[in-house]
Design a protein around this motif. Structure first.
Motif, PDB file in Angstrom:
ATOM      1  N   ALA A 113       0.869  -1.180   0.000  1.00  0.00           N
ATOM      2  CA  ALA A 113       0.000   0.000   0.000  1.00  0.00           C
ATOM      3  C   ALA A 113       0.905   1.229   0.000  1.00  0.00           C
ATOM      4  O   ALA A 113       1.623   1.474   0.981  1.00  0.00           O
ATOM      5  CB  ALA A 113      -0.902   0.002   1.218  1.00  0.00           C
ATOM      6  N   LYS A 114       0.911   1.969  -1.079  1.00  0.00           N
ATOM      7  CA  LYS A 114       1.794   3.134  -1.219  1.00  0.00           C
ATOM      8  C   LYS A 114       0.991   4.421  -1.107  1.00  0.00           C
ATOM      9  O   LYS A 114      -0.045   4.575  -1.760  1.00  0.00           O
ATOM     10  CB  LYS A 114       2.511   3.083  -2.566  1.00  0.00           C
ATOM     11  N   ASN A 115       1.475   5.319  -0.263  1.00  0.00           N
ATOM     12  CA  ASN A 115       0.817   6.609  -0.081  1.00  0.00           C
ATOM     13  C   ASN A 115       1.030   7.455  -1.337  1.00  0.00           C
ATOM     14  O   ASN A 115       2.159   7.808  -1.680  1.00  0.00           O
ATOM     15  CB  ASN A 115       1.399   7.314   1.147  1.00  0.00           C
ATOM     16  N   THR A 116      -0.036   7.770  -2.035  1.00  0.00           N
ATOM     17  CA  THR A 116       0.066   8.529  -3.287  1.00  0.00           C
ATOM     18  C   THR A 116      -0.255  10.014  -3.100  1.00  0.00           C
ATOM     19  O   THR A 116      -0.340  10.751  -4.077  1.00  0.00           O
ATOM     20  CB  THR A 116      -0.895   7.939  -4.340  1.00  0.00           C
ATOM     21  N   THR A 117      -0.424  10.445  -1.852  1.00  0.00           N
ATOM     22  CA  THR A 117      -0.757  11.848  -1.600  1.00  0.00           C
ATOM     23  C   THR A 117       0.503  12.640  -1.248  1.00  0.00           C
ATOM     24  O   THR A 117       1.608  12.088  -1.188  1.00  0.00           O
ATOM     25  CB  THR A 117      -1.752  11.968  -0.430  1.00  0.00           C
ATOM     26  N   ARG A 118       0.326  13.916  -0.977  1.00  0.00           N
ATOM     27  CA  ARG A 118       1.442  14.770  -0.567  1.00  0.00           C
ATOM     28  C   ARG A 118       1.469  15.005   0.933  1.00  0.00           C
ATOM     29  O   ARG A 118       2.219  15.849   1.420  1.00  0.00           O
ATOM     30  CB  ARG A 118       1.347  16.121  -1.297  1.00  0.00           C
ATOM     31  N   HIS A 119       0.653  14.256   1.660  1.00  0.00           N
ATOM     32  CA  HIS A 119       0.626  14.403   3.122  1.00  0.00           C
ATOM     33  C   HIS A 119       0.735  13.027   3.770  1.00  0.00           C
ATOM     34  O   HIS A 119       0.537  11.991   3.109  1.00  0.00           O
ATOM     35  CB  HIS A 119      -0.678  15.086   3.569  1.00  0.00           C
ATOM     36  N   SER A 120       1.082  13.014   5.037  1.00  0.00           N
ATOM     37  CA  SER A 120       1.200  11.748   5.765  1.00  0.00           C
ATOM     38  C   SER A 120      -0.178  11.218   6.143  1.00  0.00           C
ATOM     39  O   SER A 120      -1.124  11.981   6.350  1.00  0.00           O
ATOM     40  CB  SER A 120       2.031  11.947   7.037  1.00  0.00           C
ATOM     41  N   CYS A 121      -0.261   9.884   6.242  1.00  0.00           N
ATOM     42  CA  CYS A 121      -1.475   9.265   6.741  1.00  0.00           C
ATOM     43  C   CYS A 121      -1.102   8.007   7.515  1.00  0.00           C
ATOM     44  O   CYS A 121       0.002   7.470   7.350  1.00  0.00           O
ATOM     45  CB  CYS A 121      -2.475   8.955   5.620  1.00  0.00           C
ATOM     46  N   ARG A 122      -1.993   7.563   8.363  1.00  0.00           N
ATOM     47  CA  ARG A 122      -1.730   6.428   9.258  1.00  0.00           C
ATOM     48  C   ARG A 122      -2.504   5.209   8.768  1.00  0.00           C
ATOM     49  O   ARG A 122      -3.712   5.254   8.599  1.00  0.00           O
ATOM     50  CB  ARG A 122      -2.140   6.817  10.679  1.00  0.00           C
ATOM     51  N   LEU A 123      -1.753   4.129   8.519  1.00  0.00           N
ATOM     52  CA  LEU A 123      -2.363   2.888   8.034  1.00  0.00           C
ATOM     53  C   LEU A 123      -2.580   1.970   9.233  1.00  0.00           C
ATOM     54  O   LEU A 123      -1.624   1.546   9.889  1.00  0.00           O
ATOM     55  CB  LEU A 123      -1.458   2.227   7.005  1.00  0.00           C
TER      56      LEU A 123
END
Length: 224
Positions: A113-123
């Motif tokens: 699962a790769k973060n495709t946004t420009r901000h951090s998120c918690r998986l």
């Protein structure tokens, strides 16, 4: 004449003795005065003050060390709070792909699962997977694979989950799967993931297992 001289000498000796006596009395009185003044002198308390200063310094040093420890602890707590305050990743934030993890008979795959946004998120948690239409229950998760710390994905960062498809035996109830459904924790959006390989994968829904999302696969924790 002799008697008169003798009397004069006696008087002189008596006067001298009286003068010495008076002088001695005055010297004794002065000594008493000096002795009475001694307790008020600060010199005697000086070593005690120095000792108190040393104790105070030591106490201050220990207090400072304690403060540092408390600060470190609160820093760790602040880090966890910062992670907890990071928004949870949604299906719109990540791209999920699958790749084979081992050789034939291909009993495991790895989800990325790769973060495709420009901000951090918690998986959080683990991927909720349904491989085939005939088996509607989510694949069971392996508890030992749960990471100790929150998985925070910075922009472009990946997380992984190991997934077991079957035991690799010929007598299993395997079904061919070319694509399957994945949902993230607390998000009902269905992510359709293409199975790796041109011919898809063989899955036994009764034997399938999934690991938790983790920043990297770990020997032992992710072996199942």
């Amino acid at each position: 004449m002799n008697a008169s001289r003798h009397r004069s000498m006696l008087l002189a000796v008596t006067g001298t003795a009286l003068a010495l006596s008076l002088t001695a009395c005055q010297d004794g009185s002065g000594t008493k005065s000096s002795s009475a003044a001694a307790p008020s002198a600060p010199a005697a308390s000086s070593p005690a003050a120095t000792g108190t200063s040393d104790v105070t310094d030591a106490t201050g040093s220990e207090a400072s060390a304690g403060s540092t420890g408390a600060s470190t602890g609160s820093s760790g707590a602040t880090g966890k709070q910062a992670a907890a305050s990071t928004p949870v990743c949604t299906a719109a934030d990540v791209r999920v792909t699958a790749a084979r993890q081992d050789g034939p008979p291909y009993t495991r795959i790895v989800l990325t699962a790769k973060n495709t946004t420009r901000h951090s998120c918690r998986l959080t948690g683990f991927p909720h997977i349904q491989f085939v239409e005939s088996h509607k229950q989510d694949v069971a998760a392996v508890a030992k694979s749960k990471p100790a710390a929150p998985v925070v994905l910075t922009a472009g960062a990946p997380a992984y989950a190991l997934v077991k498809l079957s035991n690799g035996g010929t007598d299993e109830n395997n079904e061919p799967v070319s694509a399957f459904a994945v949902m993230l924790e607390d998000d009902s959006t269905v992510i359709t993931v293409t199975a790796p390989g041109g011919e898809g994968i063989a899955v036994d829904p009764a034997k399938a297992l999934t690991g938790y999302w983790t920043p990297e696969l770990r020997n032992g924790a992710d072996d199942f």
